[in-house]
Each structure stands twice: as C-alpha cells, then as structure tokens.
Design a protein around this motif. Structure first.
Motif, PDB file in Angstrom:
ATOM      1  N   ASN A  29      -7.463   7.603  -1.263  1.00 26.36           N
ATOM      2  CA  ASN A  29      -6.873   7.341  -2.574  1.00 26.36           C
ATOM      3  C   ASN A  29      -7.201   5.938  -3.035  1.00 26.36           C
ATOM      4  O   ASN A  29      -7.645   5.102  -2.271  1.00 26.36           O
ATOM      5  N   GLU A  30      -6.918   5.664  -4.305  1.00 25.00           N
ATOM      6  CA  GLU A  30      -6.946   4.283  -4.757  1.00 25.00           C
ATOM      7  C   GLU A  30      -5.685   4.048  -5.572  1.00 25.00           C
ATOM      8  O   GLU A  30      -4.960   4.984  -5.887  1.00 25.00           O
ATOM      9  N   THR A  31      -5.433   2.777  -5.911  1.00 26.14           N
ATOM     10  CA  THR A  31      -4.216   2.448  -6.652  1.00 26.14           C
ATOM     11  C   THR A  31      -4.169   3.210  -7.970  1.00 26.14           C
ATOM     12  O   THR A  31      -5.205   3.513  -8.556  1.00 26.14           O
ATOM     13  N   TYR A  60      -6.070  13.319  10.163  1.00 22.91           N
ATOM     14  CA  TYR A  60      -5.033  12.340  10.486  1.00 22.91           C
ATOM     15  C   TYR A  60      -3.628  12.856  10.172  1.00 22.91           C
ATOM     16  O   TYR A  60      -2.640  12.291  10.617  1.00 22.91           O
ATOM     17  N   ALA A 117       0.833  -1.207   0.000  1.00 23.70           N
ATOM     18  CA  ALA A 117       0.000   0.000   0.000  1.00 23.70           C
ATOM     19  C   ALA A 117       0.866   1.255   0.000  1.00 23.70           C
ATOM     20  O   ALA A 117       0.558   2.235  -0.686  1.00 23.70           O
ATOM     21  N   TYR A 146     -12.001  14.231   6.151  1.00 21.96           N
ATOM     22  CA  TYR A 146     -11.842  13.120   7.095  1.00 21.96           C
ATOM     23  C   TYR A 146     -10.374  12.718   7.195  1.00 21.96           C
ATOM     24  O   TYR A 146      -9.831  12.516   8.276  1.00 21.96           O
ATOM     25  N   TRP A 178     -13.738  13.140  -1.905  1.00 22.93           N
ATOM     26  CA  TRP A 178     -14.669  13.806  -0.994  1.00 22.93           C
ATOM     27  C   TRP A 178     -14.404  13.454   0.462  1.00 22.93           C
ATOM     28  O   TRP A 178     -15.021  14.028   1.351  1.00 22.93           O
ATOM     29  N   LEU A 186      -0.660   4.731  -0.545  1.00 23.88           N
ATOM     30  CA  LEU A 186      -1.977   4.571   0.071  1.00 23.88           C
ATOM     31  C   LEU A 186      -1.970   4.606   1.593  1.00 23.88           C
ATOM     32  O   LEU A 186      -3.014   4.451   2.212  1.00 23.88           O
ATOM     33  N   SER A 187      -0.801   4.789   2.228  1.00 25.28           N
ATOM     34  CA  SER A 187      -0.820   4.651   3.684  1.00 25.28           C
ATOM     35  C   SER A 187      -1.428   5.883   4.346  1.00 25.28           C
ATOM     36  O   SER A 187      -1.588   6.923   3.728  1.00 25.28           O
ATOM     37  N   PRO A 196      -8.631   9.709  -8.938  1.00 27.52           N
ATOM     38  CA  PRO A 196      -9.043  10.630  -7.872  1.00 27.52           C
ATOM     39  C   PRO A 196      -9.483   9.937  -6.592  1.00 27.52           C
ATOM     40  O   PRO A 196      -9.377  10.499  -5.517  1.00 27.52           O
ATOM     41  N   GLY A 197      -9.959   8.682  -6.675  1.00 28.92           N
ATOM     42  CA  GLY A 197     -10.388   7.988  -5.464  1.00 28.92           C
ATOM     43  C   GLY A 197     -11.538   8.706  -4.793  1.00 28.92           C
ATOM     44  O   GLY A 197     -12.311   9.424  -5.439  1.00 28.92           O
ATOM     45  N   GLN A 198     -11.616   8.533  -3.477  1.00 31.63           N
ATOM     46  CA  GLN A 198     -12.712   9.163  -2.742  1.00 31.63           C
ATOM     47  C   GLN A 198     -12.282  10.551  -2.278  1.00 31.63           C
ATOM     48  O   GLN A 198     -12.127  10.805  -1.089  1.00 31.63           O
ATOM     49  N   MET A 201      -6.777   6.098   2.800  1.00 34.49           N
ATOM     50  CA  MET A 201      -7.766   5.337   2.060  1.00 34.49           C
ATOM     51  C   MET A 201      -8.655   6.189   1.177  1.00 34.49           C
ATOM     52  O   MET A 201      -9.502   5.668   0.482  1.00 34.49           O
TER      53      MET A 201
END
Ligand code: HEM
Lengths: 208, 315
Positions: free
Chosen positions: B240-242, B258, B226, B254, B250, B231-232, B246-248, B238
């Motif tokens: 992101n995606e591989t 972190y 990851a 959240y 939105w 992706l860490s 754009p992944g999530q 999370m």
C-alpha cells in the motif's frame, strides 16, 4: 573483391538472417488472421503504450532531479501522471498475462515469447519497487525499511540495499528501464517473427 | 500431417482460415493516445500522495521518550538493528531456510555497530561540550564489562524515564556516563544535528540513508504513523501507500503469505516467503514446459470466450 568474400562477411550474414526471419511484411504486417479480432489483444498493445507513457513522464520528472516534485505543483502533477501510467501499465500487463495464459500462447515455438514476457514482468516489479523507495517521502521511508527484511533474508540485501537512495535511484532510472525496454523489444520482435498463435483446433482433438 | 505426434499444449495447429486488414501503426498510435488521455484523467481526478518524510528531528520532538528509549536500545543491543545479524552485524544468525542461514553465510557487508555508529560517533562530532566530552572520555577508558554494567543499570532504571524541562531524566545509580550520553543524543536529535551526523557518516557527498533509516525504524514512532495510514505488515503492509491509492497492488501475492499461518507468526517468514515467491516465479517462467499446468488453458476452455467469434464462424 569476390562475391564469396562478401557472402562470408558477418555483416552480410547478419542482414540475410534478419531479413529471412523478419521480412518487412512480417515486421509491419497489413493483415492479421481473423481470429485476432478479440478484445484480449488490446491489452498487449495497451501494455506497450502505457510503458511509453511511463517512460515519457519519468523523463520529465528526471529533468529537474529527484526532489523537484515535492516543491512544485507542476512537478507534483507530472508525478501523478507517472504514477497513474504505472498503474495502467501493470493493470494492462496482468490482464495480458492471464489472457496469454488462457490462450496457451506459448504453443507453436512461442515459449521464448512467454519467457521474455515473464522476465519483463519481474523486471517491472523491480522498477515499481525502486520507484517507490526513490520517492524521498514517507512512503519511501516505510516501504524501504519494511522491504529490507525480505530482501536481507535471502542475502540479496548485502548487494542491493533498499536503504541506499543513490543505488535505488540508479536502478530505477537506468538499469531497470533499460532492462524493461530491451526485454519488451525482444518480446514484441518474437511475436512478429512467430505471428499470433492460432486457436486450439477442437476438431483435430476430437479426432485423436 | 507429419509423423510426429501432435501435442496440443505445445504445438500450434496450422491456420487455414482467412485474414483481415489490420493497420498496426494506426492502432498503436490510437492506443498511445487513449492511454495518455486515461492517464491524464486519472491524474487530474486523483492526483498522487506525497506525505513528507519524517526526520529524527520531528521524531525526537514529537516523541522524546520514544527516541531516548530507542537510543537506550541501541546502547544495550536490544534494538532491531542491534540484534539483526547479517548484513549489518553478527548479533544473530538471522532467518533460516531449514538449516541454512543464507544472509549469515554471505556475511556482514554493511557493517553497523549501533553503539558506535548511532551514539558515540555522533556525540563525538558535537563541538564545545565540556561535560559531554568528559563523559565520553570516561566511556572510552572504561572496560567492556564496566560499560555493560553501566548500560544494564541505566536500562533497568529507564523504565521510569521522564522528559522534563527539555531533558531526559532517568534516576539510575552506577550508570557512569550513560545518562549524559542519552540526554545529549536526545538534545542533538531535537536540534536536527543527528539527522546530519548520520547521513554524512561517509563523507561530504552521500546518497546513502542506511543509518538514519535503520535508527528511525528501531523506534515506534515511524511504525505508529504507518499503522495510522493502514501500512503495517498485518494490514498488507508495503504494497500500500499513504492515502487511498492502489499502491503496488501487484505485490498482493507476496504480501498475502504474511497474513496467514504459519508465516504470520514465524521468525523465518521472510526467507520462507522469499523462497516461495522465487519458486513461483520460476514456475511461471517455465510454465510452457510443465506437464499438467500447461494443459490448464485447454482443459478450462476459457479460450472459447476469447476466440468466441472464431469458433462461431467455424460452425
Ligand atoms: C512490458 C510488458 C509487456 C509488453 C509491452 C507486452 C507486449 C506484447 C504485445 C504488443 C504482444 C502482441 C499483441 C498481443 O498478442 O497481445 C504480446 C504478445 C505476447 N505476450 Fe506480451 N507483453 C508484455 C508482458 C508479457 C507478459 C508478462 C507475458 C506472460 C507472462 C506475456 C506473454 C505474451 C505472449 C505469450 C505473447 C504471444 C501472443 C500470441 O502469439 O498470441 N507478455 N505482448
């Protein structure tokens, strides 16, 4: 049967109420106030249109089950359509949200319109999340094992387990789409009932 | 004008201006067409990522030492799952919001005993393994304190764990059946049988991958892959995606918490951030009723850009 009995029927009362609140010319109007001629209004319609494309492409993916798209180039392309319609959906929705914020579009008894919008937004985030974890690939493995900590910390993980593929898939393809569609329906009906919010009246404000 | 005072952030003025023709059905139809074409274009140009899921088989073949070390941590309780707390077990109270451990209050709803569920039960399912069976019998008849001693001795020696000739080698003394158990589990994993043993834990039909996912995420192999894919958690995690997708996006707010103190070092970050996001969501929901916040649109006057033509026409 007397007229009063018909008047008292639930059916009659519901029909009269609905027709009073939402006569056909309000449901499907043929004119709009001139201030509606702004590009920002495109984004509500764009959100609705993307939602339709999201659901249509999702239905095609559903035809052959959750693993089909890994092995079929056609399936993979449908997955790409589904992904990009989702990205467009969220983009349009977020612009729509900020637009409505800066228009203070909750004014004049439209707070319920705003609130149904926010709940739709949250339900859509849930739908997006469950979609990512129901992909049955590396992304699902990583996203579900990462997200479980946040979800578990509030005790929600005891009932909503992102590591349970079956549960996530059900939420993604049944519960959350129904929620999004019903909420969107309510949202749009409320807009039709109330009409589009008028601009701020600066002269009245200056006079105060 | 009514006698009630007009509240500019709550009430809407009465519109006395003009109306223009507007074909709502035509507009909607065109919008659906345009969005579909745009979707088609993006899908053709960029496609979508589909990195294969890893299996315990690929993991234990690519990184047998990491696998065997993880198996050891499931035995001695130091794995993430082993020390998790609710909803999996009572090993810790879990993150707290002030004095309240929310998950702990709700309790163990998805019970996971890492020794039994991840090691002993899968090993028991292997057929025709006389040596292993003897060792499992030895385990079964030992007292809790004897087992602890064995595991502690094995854990100490496993700092020098080697993987030679297809076997996990740890020079431990007084470790009872533990060396055979860890080695057998590694063999089982490398054959692919452990993947099956963990998912079929609840019967013939199952769609629940809680156990294999927890086991895999206790190792470092998944996290290493990851991290290579950006992706860490400290890489915005999370959302992101591989690949470069754009992944999530939105979930940016959240994920944002972190990245900053105090959350990026706090053991309670999960619950604190969940709490913040719940509060913010309720705030967004109730925005029309919050004095001050609901005046921002009128005071910032961004609406003048949106309704530019309208205000020009008024002049
Ligand atoms: C699935 C998601 C959504 C869809 C399909 C949707 C669709 C629409 C449509 C078609 C309209 C009427 C046209 C327009 O004014 O743009 C509208 C109006 C409105 N939307 Fe949404 N919307 C969604 C989410 C949201 C969200 C997240 C918010 C805010 C938090 C929101 C707040 C509003 C408000 C306040 C109005 C009334 C506008 C006015 O009177 O001018 N909507 N929406």
């Amino acid at each position: 049967m007397s007229t009063t009995e018909i008047d008292r029927q639930w059916t009659t009362r519901l029909r009269r109420r609905a027709a009073g609140k939402l006569p056909p010319e309000k449901l499907l109007p043929d004119t709009q106030p001139t201030y509606v001629a702004s590009w920002i209004y495109v984004f509500g319609v764009a959100t609705l249109s993307s939602l339709i494309v999201v659901i249509a492409t999702g239905c095609v993916l559903a035809l052959r089950g959750p693993y089909w798209w890994h092995g079929s180039p056609y399936g993979h392309f449908v997955n790409s359509l589904h992904l990009w319609s989702v990205e467009l959906f969220f983009f349009a929705m977020v612009v729509h949200l900020w637009g409505k914020f800066f228009m203070a579009a909750w004014r004049g008894g439209r707070s319920l319109t705003w609130m149904t919008g926010v709940v739709t937004f949250l339900a859509s985030i849930g739908a997006g999340f469950t979609g990512y974890v129901a992909q049955t690939n590396f992304d699902s493995q990583w996203i579900s094992t990462q997200a479980k900590d946040g979800i578990n910390s509030g005790g929600v993980g005891a009932y909503f387990n992102p590591l349970d593929l079956g549960q996530m898939l059900m939420w993604h393809i049944v519960l959350l789409p129904i929620a999004a569609v019903v909420l969107t329906g309510l949202h749009v009906l409320l807009v039709r009932i109330k009409g589009v919010v008028p601009p701020f009246d600066e002269s009245a404000e200056a006079a105060q | 004008m009514s006698t009630k005072r007009f509240r500019p952030d709550v009430d809407a003025p009465e519109y006395k201006g003009g109306y223009s023709p507007y074909d709502i059905i035509k507009e909607g139809t065109i919008a659906i067409g345009v969005i579909f074409l745009l979707t088609l274009l993006l899908a053709i140009l960029f496609g979508s990522p589909d990195e294969h899921a890893i299996t315990i088989k690929t993991w234990s073949n690519a990184a047998p030492i990491d696998f065997a070390t993880t198996a050891t941590s499931e035995l001695n309780g130091t794995s993430t799952t082993g020390g998790y707390g609710a909803p999996y077990n009572n090993a810790s109270d879990g993150p707290a919001l002030g004095p309240i451990h929310v998950a702990h209050l709700i309790g163990v709803r998805i019970p996971i005993n890492t020794v039994k569920d991840f090691v002993i039960d899968p090993l028991k399912s292997l057929p025709n393994q006389p040596v292993l069976d003897q060792n499992l019998a030895m385990w079964a008849s030992a007292s809790t304190s004897t087992r602890s001693t064995w595991i502690a001795n094995y854990t100490k020696a496993s700092a020098n764990m080697k993987f030679t000739d297809g076997h996990v080698v740890v020079n431990a003394t007084d470790a009872g059946p533990v060396p055979v158990m860890v080695d057998s589990l590694t063999q089982m994993a490398r054959s692919g049988a452990l993947d099956q043993a963990l998912v079929t834990g609840s019967g013939f039909y199952t769609t629940d991958f809680t156990k294999p996912l927890l086991f895999v995420s206790d190792g470092t192999y998944l996290a290493d892959l990851a991290t290579k894919q950006h992706l860490s958690g400290d890489q915005w995690g999370m959302m992101n995606e591989t690949g470069s997708y754009p992944g999530q996006a939105w979930l940016w707010l959240y994920s944002f918490w972190y990245q900053i103190p105090p959350f990026n070092t706090s053991g309670n970050a999960d619950i604190l951030i969940l709490g913040i996001m719940l509060l913010l969501s309720v705030g967004l929901l109730l925005l029309p009723f919050i004095p001050g916040l609901r005046s921002i649109p009128r005071r910032t006057r961004v609406y003048r850009i949106i309704w530019r033509e309208h205000y020009q026409n008024l002049k």
